[in-house]
Design a protein around this motif. Structure first.
Motif, PDB file in Angstrom:
ATOM      1  N   VAL A  88      -6.986   7.786  -4.626  1.00 37.85           N
ATOM      2  CA  VAL A  88      -7.929   6.760  -5.094  1.00 37.85           C
ATOM      3  C   VAL A  88      -7.217   5.791  -6.034  1.00 37.85           C
ATOM      4  CG1 VAL A  88     -10.025   6.351  -6.464  1.00 37.85           C
ATOM      5  CG2 VAL A  88      -9.960   8.221  -4.794  1.00 37.85           C
ATOM      6  N   GLU A  89      -6.414   6.314  -6.960  1.00 40.86           N
ATOM      7  CA  GLU A  89      -5.684   5.459  -7.907  1.00 40.86           C
ATOM      8  C   GLU A  89      -4.730   4.522  -7.169  1.00 40.86           C
ATOM      9  OE1 GLU A  89      -6.171   5.172 -11.139  1.00 40.86           O
ATOM     10  OE2 GLU A  89      -7.661   6.772 -11.225  1.00 40.86           O
ATOM     11  N   ALA A  90      -4.031   5.020  -6.165  1.00 40.72           N
ATOM     12  CA  ALA A  90      -3.076   4.202  -5.407  1.00 40.72           C
ATOM     13  C   ALA A  90      -3.792   3.075  -4.662  1.00 40.72           C
ATOM     14  CB  ALA A  90      -2.298   5.076  -4.430  1.00 40.72           C
ATOM     15  N   ILE A  91      -4.878   3.404  -4.003  1.00 38.06           N
ATOM     16  CA  ILE A  91      -5.622   2.394  -3.241  1.00 38.06           C
ATOM     17  C   ILE A  91      -6.210   1.354  -4.188  1.00 38.06           C
ATOM     18  CG2 ILE A  91      -7.586   1.987  -1.697  1.00 38.06           C
ATOM     19  CD1 ILE A  91      -7.019   4.864  -0.571  1.00 38.06           C
ATOM     20  N   ASP A  92      -6.749   1.802  -5.315  1.00 32.11           N
ATOM     21  CA  ASP A  92      -7.309   0.883  -6.291  1.00 32.11           C
ATOM     22  C   ASP A  92      -6.220  -0.021  -6.869  1.00 32.11           C
ATOM     23  OD1 ASP A  92      -9.499  -0.096  -8.020  1.00 32.11           O
ATOM     24  OD2 ASP A  92      -8.286   0.819  -9.606  1.00 32.11           O
ATOM     25  N   ALA A  93      -5.058   0.527  -7.170  1.00 31.83           N
ATOM     26  CA  ALA A  93      -3.952  -0.281  -7.705  1.00 31.83           C
ATOM     27  C   ALA A  93      -3.504  -1.331  -6.688  1.00 31.83           C
ATOM     28  CB  ALA A  93      -2.779   0.619  -8.095  1.00 31.83           C
ATOM     29  N   CYS A  94      -3.422  -0.955  -5.440  1.00 33.57           N
ATOM     30  CA  CYS A  94      -3.042  -1.902  -4.389  1.00 33.57           C
ATOM     31  C   CYS A  94      -4.099  -3.002  -4.266  1.00 33.57           C
ATOM     32  CB  CYS A  94      -2.858  -1.183  -3.060  1.00 33.57           C
ATOM     33  SG  CYS A  94      -2.374  -2.286  -1.719  1.00 33.57           S
ATOM     34  N   ALA A  95      -5.368  -2.616  -4.255  1.00 33.42           N
ATOM     35  CA  ALA A  95      -6.446  -3.594  -4.150  1.00 33.42           C
ATOM     36  C   ALA A  95      -6.426  -4.557  -5.338  1.00 33.42           C
ATOM     37  CB  ALA A  95      -7.797  -2.888  -4.061  1.00 33.42           C
ATOM     38  N   THR A  96      -6.216  -4.032  -6.539  1.00 35.71           N
ATOM     39  CA  THR A  96      -6.165  -4.854  -7.745  1.00 35.71           C
ATOM     40  C   THR A  96      -5.003  -5.840  -7.672  1.00 35.71           C
ATOM     41  OG1 THR A  96      -7.199  -3.101  -9.036  1.00 35.71           O
ATOM     42  CG2 THR A  96      -5.978  -4.782 -10.264  1.00 35.71           C
ATOM     43  N   ALA A  97      -3.842  -5.352  -7.238  1.00 35.76           N
ATOM     44  CA  ALA A  97      -2.667  -6.232  -7.115  1.00 35.76           C
ATOM     45  C   ALA A  97      -2.895  -7.309  -6.063  1.00 35.76           C
ATOM     46  CB  ALA A  97      -1.438  -5.404  -6.772  1.00 35.76           C
ATOM     47  N   ARG A  98      -3.507  -6.939  -4.953  1.00 36.14           N
ATOM     48  CA  ARG A  98      -3.786  -7.939  -3.910  1.00 36.14           C
ATOM     49  C   ARG A  98      -4.756  -8.990  -4.412  1.00 36.14           C
ATOM     50  NH1 ARG A  98      -4.433  -4.404   1.706  1.00 36.14           N
ATOM     51  NH2 ARG A  98      -2.243  -3.728   1.805  1.00 36.14           N
ATOM     52  N   ARG A  99      -5.769  -8.567  -5.158  1.00 37.23           N
ATOM     53  CA  ARG A  99      -6.729  -9.536  -5.703  1.00 37.23           C
ATOM     54  C   ARG A  99      -6.041 -10.456  -6.704  1.00 37.23           C
ATOM     55  NH1 ARG A  99     -10.240  -4.915  -5.690  1.00 37.23           N
ATOM     56  NH2 ARG A  99      -9.841  -4.586  -7.911  1.00 37.23           N
ATOM     57  N   GLY A 100      -5.138  -9.916  -7.518  1.00 42.64           N
ATOM     58  CA  GLY A 100      -4.411 -10.709  -8.494  1.00 42.64           C
ATOM     59  C   GLY A 100      -3.493 -11.721  -7.837  1.00 42.64           C
ATOM     60  N   ALA A 101      -2.943 -11.356  -6.697  1.00 41.43           N
ATOM     61  CA  ALA A 101      -2.048 -12.260  -5.967  1.00 41.43           C
ATOM     62  C   ALA A 101      -2.833 -13.333  -5.232  1.00 41.43           C
ATOM     63  CB  ALA A 101      -1.199 -11.466  -4.983  1.00 41.43           C
ATOM     64  N   CYS A 102      -4.124 -13.150  -5.105  1.00 36.17           N
ATOM     65  CA  CYS A 102      -4.966 -14.080  -4.344  1.00 36.17           C
ATOM     66  C   CYS A 102      -5.970 -14.756  -5.266  1.00 36.17           C
ATOM     67  CB  CYS A 102      -5.697 -13.343  -3.226  1.00 36.17           C
ATOM     68  SG  CYS A 102      -4.625 -12.715  -1.954  1.00 36.17           S
ATOM     69  N   ALA A 103      -5.495 -15.442  -6.269  1.00 39.47           N
ATOM     70  CA  ALA A 103      -6.406 -16.151  -7.174  1.00 39.47           C
ATOM     71  C   ALA A 103      -7.237 -17.166  -6.405  1.00 39.47           C
ATOM     72  CB  ALA A 103      -5.625 -16.831  -8.290  1.00 39.47           C
ATOM     73  N   THR A 104      -6.662 -17.715  -5.328  1.00 38.29           N
ATOM     74  CA  THR A 104      -7.410 -18.556  -4.406  1.00 38.29           C
ATOM     75  C   THR A 104      -7.461 -17.809  -3.090  1.00 38.29           C
ATOM     76  OG1 THR A 104      -5.409 -19.686  -3.670  1.00 38.29           O
ATOM     77  CG2 THR A 104      -6.612 -20.688  -5.503  1.00 38.29           C
ATOM     78  N   LEU A 145       0.829  -1.203   0.000  1.00 40.48           N
ATOM     79  CA  LEU A 145       0.000   0.000   0.000  1.00 40.48           C
ATOM     80  C   LEU A 145       0.864   1.254   0.000  1.00 40.48           C
ATOM     81  CD1 LEU A 145      -2.839   1.236   0.126  1.00 40.48           C
ATOM     82  CD2 LEU A 145      -2.750   0.982   2.609  1.00 40.48           C
ATOM     83  N   GLN A 146       1.891   1.277   0.820  1.00 38.52           N
ATOM     84  CA  GLN A 146       2.800   2.419   0.845  1.00 38.52           C
ATOM     85  C   GLN A 146       3.505   2.595  -0.499  1.00 38.52           C
ATOM     86  OE1 GLN A 146       4.760   0.783   4.323  1.00 38.52           O
ATOM     87  NE2 GLN A 146       4.360   2.688   5.442  1.00 38.52           N
ATOM     88  N   ARG A 147       3.938   1.480  -1.102  1.00 36.24           N
ATOM     89  CA  ARG A 147       4.585   1.565  -2.418  1.00 36.24           C
ATOM     90  C   ARG A 147       3.611   2.113  -3.460  1.00 36.24           C
ATOM     91  NH1 ARG A 147       6.514  -3.384  -0.825  1.00 36.24           N
ATOM     92  NH2 ARG A 147       5.129  -4.478  -2.268  1.00 36.24           N
ATOM     93  N   ALA A 148       2.330   1.686  -3.395  1.00 35.52           N
ATOM     94  CA  ALA A 148       1.327   2.191  -4.341  1.00 35.52           C
ATOM     95  C   ALA A 148       1.146   3.698  -4.174  1.00 35.52           C
ATOM     96  CB  ALA A 148      -0.005   1.459  -4.158  1.00 35.52           C
ATOM     97  N   PHE A 149       1.154   4.183  -2.940  1.00 36.72           N
ATOM     98  CA  PHE A 149       1.040   5.628  -2.711  1.00 36.72           C
ATOM     99  C   PHE A 149       2.225   6.352  -3.346  1.00 36.72           C
ATOM    100  CE2 PHE A 149      -2.609   5.110  -0.248  1.00 36.72           C
ATOM    101  CZ  PHE A 149      -3.040   6.304   0.298  1.00 36.72           C
ATOM    102  N   SER A 150       3.410   5.790  -3.196  1.00 33.47           N
ATOM    103  CA  SER A 150       4.604   6.402  -3.777  1.00 33.47           C
ATOM    104  C   SER A 150       4.547   6.362  -5.308  1.00 33.47           C
ATOM    105  CB  SER A 150       5.855   5.684  -3.262  1.00 33.47           C
ATOM    106  OG  SER A 150       7.011   6.203  -3.857  1.00 33.47           O
ATOM    107  N   GLU A 151       4.241   5.211  -5.858  1.00 33.71           N
ATOM    108  CA  GLU A 151       4.213   5.039  -7.320  1.00 33.71           C
ATOM    109  C   GLU A 151       3.152   5.897  -8.000  1.00 33.71           C
ATOM    110  OE1 GLU A 151       3.668   0.816  -7.548  1.00 33.71           O
ATOM    111  OE2 GLU A 151       5.728   0.415  -6.860  1.00 33.71           O
ATOM    112  N   HIS A 152       2.042   6.150  -7.311  1.00 39.81           N
ATOM    113  CA  HIS A 152       0.950   6.936  -7.899  1.00 39.81           C
ATOM    114  C   HIS A 152       0.976   8.393  -7.449  1.00 39.81           C
ATOM    115  CE1 HIS A 152      -0.461   2.895  -8.798  1.00 39.81           C
ATOM    116  NE2 HIS A 152      -1.138   3.457  -9.767  1.00 39.81           N
ATOM    117  N   HIS A 153       2.048   8.790  -6.799  1.00 37.99           N
ATOM    118  CA  HIS A 153       2.207  10.178  -6.326  1.00 37.99           C
ATOM    119  C   HIS A 153       1.000  10.611  -5.502  1.00 37.99           C
ATOM    120  CE1 HIS A 153       5.616  10.237  -8.989  1.00 37.99           C
ATOM    121  NE2 HIS A 153       4.828   9.821  -9.963  1.00 37.99           N
ATOM    122  N   ALA A 154       0.589   9.726  -4.600  1.00 34.44           N
ATOM    123  CA  ALA A 154      -0.601   9.965  -3.787  1.00 34.44           C
ATOM    124  C   ALA A 154      -0.280  10.740  -2.520  1.00 34.44           C
ATOM    125  CB  ALA A 154      -1.264   8.636  -3.448  1.00 34.44           C
ATOM    126  N   LEU A 155       0.829  11.417  -2.518  1.00 37.76           N
ATOM    127  CA  LEU A 155       1.167  12.275  -1.391  1.00 37.76           C
ATOM    128  C   LEU A 155       1.969  13.445  -1.925  1.00 37.76           C
ATOM    129  CD1 LEU A 155       4.432  11.368   0.015  1.00 37.76           C
ATOM    130  CD2 LEU A 155       3.135   9.376  -0.739  1.00 37.76           C
TER     131      LEU A 155
END
Length: 181
Positions: free
Chosen positions: A155-171, A99-109
């Motif tokens: 919003v973009e950072a949180i959504d990107a993190c959520a999407t990545a977490r869902r992708g990592a959790c196929a099961t 989540l912190q990396r997503a904030f950094s990558e999406h310039h969410a701060l």
């Protein structure tokens, strides 16, 4: 006749806190807020003090996995619950979590003052709603104030993190908060 003013000291109490998985004992006045005890007694300064009225969300922490404004909660009320601050988000090696990396990558701060509150709000929200839509994320982040970013990057950072977490959790797998989804 003695005219010296009588000085009374407020009562003190011993409270036991569970913060970021660590036990603490603090002797404090019953009227002190959780944010003050976290910052001044426990030296966990990642939780910021903004408005001190529960409006801005800079002091958001997780209490039993739910976002709470630490400026509105007395420290004594926090006995018997699990408290998580922004310091709990590291990846275990002292680095940034996803989540912190997503904030950094999406310039969410920008100035960063509100960031710990947004991170904790988002962490609690995503643990509860891992399938959240951008619209739901937008609605949740509106409860915290940011004067710099305009919210879209948050919003973009949180959504990107959520999407990545869902992708990592196929099961079904555990989210960072330890809840299955």
């Amino acid at each position: 006749m003695n005219t010296d003013p009588v000085v009374t000291h407020p009562p003190l109490q011993l409270i036991a806190l569970d913060v970021n998985g660590e036990p603490y004992e603090v002797i404090t006045e019953p009227r002190r807020t959780l944010v003050d005890v976290l910052r001044h007694d426990l030296r966990l300064t990642g939780t910021h003090v903004g408005c001190e009225h529960g409006i801005c969300g800079a002091c958001t922490v997780l209490v039993d996995d739910q976002p709470v404004r630490a400026c509105l909660m007395f420290a004594a009320q926090a006995e018997g619950v699990r408290i998580r601050t922004v310091e709990s988000l590291s990846d275990g090696d002292g680095g940034l979590n996803d989540l912190q990396r997503a904030f950094s990558e999406h310039h969410a701060l920008q100035c960063g003052f509100c960031t710990p509150g947004f991170l904790m709000l988002a962490d609690g929200f995503l643990a509860e709603r891992p399938e959240a839509t951008k619209e739901e994320i937008r609605e949740v982040v509106a409860s915290n104030l940011c004067r710099c970013t305009g919210y879209q990057t948050i919003v973009e950072a949180i959504d990107a993190c959520a999407t990545a977490r869902r992708g990592a959790c196929a099961t079904p797998c555990d989210t960072p908060a330890g809840k299955e989804h």
